[in-house]
Design an enzyme around this catalytic site. Structure first.
Site, PDB file in Angstrom:
ATOM      1  N   LYS A  68      38.482   3.224  32.908  1.00  0.00           N
ATOM      2  CA  LYS A  68      38.304   2.510  31.629  1.00  0.00           C
ATOM      3  C   LYS A  68      38.622   1.014  31.754  1.00  0.00           C
ATOM      4  O   LYS A  68      38.132   0.209  30.985  1.00  0.00           O
ATOM      5  CB  LYS A  68      39.156   3.151  30.537  1.00  0.00           C
ATOM      6  CG  LYS A  68      38.581   4.480  30.066  1.00  0.00           C
ATOM      7  CD  LYS A  68      39.350   5.049  28.886  1.00  0.00           C
ATOM      8  CE  LYS A  68      38.738   6.364  28.439  1.00  0.00           C
ATOM      9  NZ  LYS A  68      39.440   6.992  27.342  1.00  0.00           N
ATOM     10  N   ASP A 104      37.291   4.994  21.266  1.00  0.00           N
ATOM     11  CA  ASP A 104      38.381   5.986  21.195  1.00  0.00           C
ATOM     12  C   ASP A 104      39.243   5.798  19.944  1.00  0.00           C
ATOM     13  O   ASP A 104      39.536   6.756  19.226  1.00  0.00           O
ATOM     14  CB  ASP A 104      39.298   5.869  22.421  1.00  0.00           C
ATOM     15  CG  ASP A 104      38.733   6.557  23.649  1.00  0.00           C
ATOM     16  OD1 ASP A 104      37.913   7.486  23.496  1.00  0.00           O
ATOM     17  OD2 ASP A 104      39.112   6.164  24.772  1.00  0.00           O
TER      18      ASP A 104
HETATM   19  P1  NAP Z   1      46.902   7.700  30.753  1.00  0.00           P
HETATM   20  O1  NAP Z   1      46.281   6.344  30.687  1.00  0.00           O
HETATM   21  O2  NAP Z   1      47.249   8.304  32.060  1.00  0.00           O
HETATM   22  O3  NAP Z   1      48.235   7.612  29.840  1.00  0.00           O
HETATM   23  C1  NAP Z   1      49.153   8.663  29.699  1.00  0.00           C
HETATM   24  C2  NAP Z   1      50.532   8.040  29.539  1.00  0.00           C
HETATM   25  O4  NAP Z   1      51.462   9.073  29.271  1.00  0.00           O
HETATM   26  C3  NAP Z   1      50.996   7.337  30.816  1.00  0.00           C
HETATM   27  O5  NAP Z   1      51.592   6.111  30.502  1.00  0.00           O
HETATM   28  C4  NAP Z   1      51.987   8.334  31.380  1.00  0.00           C
HETATM   29  O6  NAP Z   1      52.975   7.733  32.185  1.00  0.00           O
HETATM   30  C5  NAP Z   1      52.594   8.877  30.106  1.00  0.00           C
HETATM   31  N1  NAP Z   1      53.298  10.131  30.313  1.00  0.00           N
HETATM   32  C6  NAP Z   1      52.973  11.141  31.174  1.00  0.00           C
HETATM   33  N2  NAP Z   1      53.885  12.135  31.048  1.00  0.00           N
HETATM   34  C7  NAP Z   1      54.775  11.745  30.108  1.00  0.00           C
HETATM   35  C8  NAP Z   1      55.944  12.327  29.552  1.00  0.00           C
HETATM   36  N3  NAP Z   1      56.373  13.521  29.974  1.00  0.00           N
HETATM   37  N4  NAP Z   1      56.625  11.645  28.612  1.00  0.00           N
HETATM   38  C9  NAP Z   1      56.194  10.428  28.200  1.00  0.00           C
HETATM   39  N5  NAP Z   1      55.118   9.811  28.692  1.00  0.00           N
HETATM   40  C10 NAP Z   1      54.403  10.465  29.633  1.00  0.00           C
HETATM   41  O7  NAP Z   1      45.979   8.764  30.014  1.00  0.00           O
HETATM   42  P2  NAP Z   1      45.089   8.520  28.702  1.00  0.00           P
HETATM   43  O8  NAP Z   1      43.714   8.167  29.088  1.00  0.00           O
HETATM   44  O9  NAP Z   1      45.834   7.641  27.771  1.00  0.00           O
HETATM   45  O10 NAP Z   1      45.018  10.018  28.144  1.00  0.00           O
HETATM   46  C11 NAP Z   1      46.174  10.647  27.598  1.00  0.00           C
HETATM   47  C12 NAP Z   1      45.786  12.018  27.030  1.00  0.00           C
HETATM   48  O11 NAP Z   1      44.881  11.834  25.961  1.00  0.00           O
HETATM   49  C13 NAP Z   1      45.070  12.935  28.025  1.00  0.00           C
HETATM   50  O12 NAP Z   1      45.480  14.243  27.812  1.00  0.00           O
HETATM   51  C14 NAP Z   1      43.595  12.774  27.674  1.00  0.00           C
HETATM   52  O13 NAP Z   1      42.828  13.912  28.001  1.00  0.00           O
HETATM   53  C15 NAP Z   1      43.719  12.606  26.163  1.00  0.00           C
HETATM   54  N6  NAP Z   1      42.586  11.871  25.584  1.00  0.00           N
HETATM   55  C16 NAP Z   1      41.929  12.466  24.569  1.00  0.00           C
HETATM   56  C17 NAP Z   1      40.879  11.815  23.958  1.00  0.00           C
HETATM   57  C18 NAP Z   1      40.158  12.494  22.841  1.00  0.00           C
HETATM   58  O14 NAP Z   1      39.046  12.058  22.495  1.00  0.00           O
HETATM   59  N7  NAP Z   1      40.736  13.496  22.240  1.00  0.00           N
HETATM   60  C19 NAP Z   1      40.468  10.543  24.404  1.00  0.00           C
HETATM   61  C20 NAP Z   1      41.180   9.953  25.452  1.00  0.00           C
HETATM   62  C21 NAP Z   1      42.247  10.637  26.037  1.00  0.00           C
HETATM   63  P3  NAP Z   1      52.726   7.742  33.798  1.00  0.00           P
HETATM   64  O15 NAP Z   1      51.478   6.952  33.999  1.00  0.00           O
HETATM   65  O16 NAP Z   1      53.963   7.126  34.324  1.00  0.00           O
HETATM   66  O17 NAP Z   1      52.554   9.202  34.148  1.00  0.00           O
END
Ligand code: NAP
Length: 280
Positions: A68, A104
Site C-alpha cells: 500500500k 479503506d
Molecule cells: P498492518 O499494517 O500490518 O498493521 C497492523 C498493526 O497492528 C501493526 O502496527 C502491528 O504491529 C500491530 N499489532 C500486531 N499485533 C498486535 C498486538 N498484539 N497488539 C497491538 N498491536 C499489534 O496491517 P493492516 O493493513 O493495518 O491490517 C490490519 C488488519 O486489518 C488485518 O487483519 C487486515 O486483514 C485487516 N484489514 C481489513 C480491511 C477490511 O476491509 N475489513 C481492510 C484493511 C485491513 P507490528 O507491525 O509490530 O506487528
C-alpha cells in the site's frame, strides 16, 4: 468485440481474497466488458508489472499488504486522502496517468454510519493498531470530530507517529497514546476497533479482557475472514453491538468500483457475492 478491461488486486499473498467474487459479480450484473483477477506479485516484479499496465489492458487496481505504500512512487498523483493516510489501496489507470486513492477509511466510515447507524461525532474511540488500515480509519474518524481517540499498538513508535500526524492535521479532538490495552480505557469508550491481524487465526489470543467491555459500546473488528472473532464473541456475551470487517471490505470495494467506472456500484449484488464467497 473489444478485449475485456482488466481490473485486479496486487499484493502477496492474496490467494484467499474475496475481491474477485465481489467485483466480477458487479461487472456481470451491469454487463460490463470487464474482468477482475488476482496479481500475486513479489516486490521485485512490481516495476515490470507497472510498465506493462497498458499493454495488458489493465484499467484499475486494488492494492493490499504489503504494497500500500510501496506503490506510491509508481503513481503520478495521489488523492488528498491517500496523501493524508500515506497509503494507496486503489489505482485508477487512465491514458496518461496513474492516480492513487485510498477507499479503506471511507469504506469503514460508510459501513459505520450507514449500516451500523453509529455517528462518531462527539464519541470516545479506542483503536488497537496503528498500521495501514488503522491510519486510514483514524483519518476518516478524525474528519467526523469524535471527542477523543486513543491508540495502542504493540509498536509504540508507530502509535506515537500516527498520533502526532493526527494532531498536526486535526484540531479539537483529544488524541491520546495508550501504553497498554488497559490504558485504552475501553470501559469509557463508545467505539472499540481492532485494526491488528490478532484474531485472524483460530488460536490467536484475545487482546481485550471481557471485564473491560461495557454493554453500551460498539466493538468493530476489521478482520473479515471469520464472522465472529474471539473479541467479537466476548463483546457479544457482554451485550455489546459488534461488527466484523466485512462491511468495510464491501464499501472499500464499492468506492474503488465507482472510481474506476464513474457509475454507481451495485452494492447489494456485491454484498451478496462477498457473503457467498465467505460461506464457501
Ligand atoms: P498492518 O499494517 O500490518 O498493521 C497492523 C498493526 O497492528 C501493526 O502496527 C502491528 O504491529 C500491530 N499489532 C500486531 N499485533 C498486535 C498486538 N498484539 N497488539 C497491538 N498491536 C499489534 O496491517 P493492516 O493493513 O493495518 O491490517 C490490519 C488488519 O486489518 C488485518 O487483519 C487486515 O486483514 C485487516 N484489514 C481489513 C480491511 C477490511 O476491509 N475489513 C481492510 C484493511 C485491513 P507490528 O507491525 O509490530 O506487528
Amino acid at each position: 468485440m473489444s478485449p475485456s478491461k482488466i481490473y485486479g488486486l496486487i499484493g502477496y499473498p492474496i490467494k484467499h481474497s474475496l475481491s474477485p467474487a465481489m467485483h466480477n459479480a458487479a461487472f456481470s450484473s451491469l454487463t460490463l466488458n470487464a474482468r477482475y483477477q488476482l496479481f500475486p506479485l513479489k516486490e521485485d516484479e512490481l516495476k515490470e508489472f507497472f510498465s506493462n499496465l497498458k499493454r495488458n489492458n489493465i484499467c484499475g487496481l486494488n492494492v493490499t499488504i504489503p504494497y500500500k505504500e510501496t506503490v506510491i512512487p509508481f503513481l503520478h498523483s495521489l488523492s488528498q486522502e491517500a496523501r493524508l493516510i500515506g497509503a494507496v489501496n486503489t489505482i485508477k489507470v487512465s491514458d496518461t496517468t496513474l492516480e492513487g486513492f485510498n477507499t479503506d477509511g471511507e469504506g469503514f466510515l460508510r459501513h459505520l454510519e450507514q449500516d451500523l447507524k453509529f455517528n462518531p461525532k462527539g464519541q470516545t474511540v479506542s483503536l488497537i493498531g496503528a498500521g495501514g488500515a488503522a491510519r486510514a480509519i483514524a483519518v476518516y474518524l478524525a474528519k467526523k470530530t469524535p471527542r477523543g481517540l486513543t491508540i495502542y499498538d504493540i509498536d509504540k513508535t508507530k502509535a506515537l507517529t500516527l498520533i502526532n500526524h493526527l494532531k498536526e492535521n486535526f484540531t479539537g479532538i483529544e488524541f491520546k497514546h495508550a501504553e497498554s490495552i488497559e490504558g485504552l480505557n475501553i470501559q469509557n469508550s463508545n467505539l472499540l476497533i481492532n485494526a491488528t491481524p490478532m484474531g485472524m487465526k483460530e488460536d490467536d489470543p484475545c487482546l481485550v479482557h471481557k471485564d473491560s467491555i461495557p454493554r453500551d459500546i460498539l466493538v468493530y473488528d476489521l478482520i473479515y475472514n471469520r464472522k465472529v472473532t474471539k473479541l467479537l464473541q466476548i463483546a457479544k456475551e457482554k451485550g455489546a453491538q459488534v461488527s466484523s470487517g466485512l462491511g468495510m471490505l464491501l464499501y472499500q470495494g464499492v468506492g474503488a468500483f465507482e472510481l474506476w467506472m464513474a457509475q454507481k456500484a451495485p452494492v447489494e449484488i456485491m454484498r451478496k457475492a462477498l457473503m457467498e464467497e465467505l460461506n464457501k
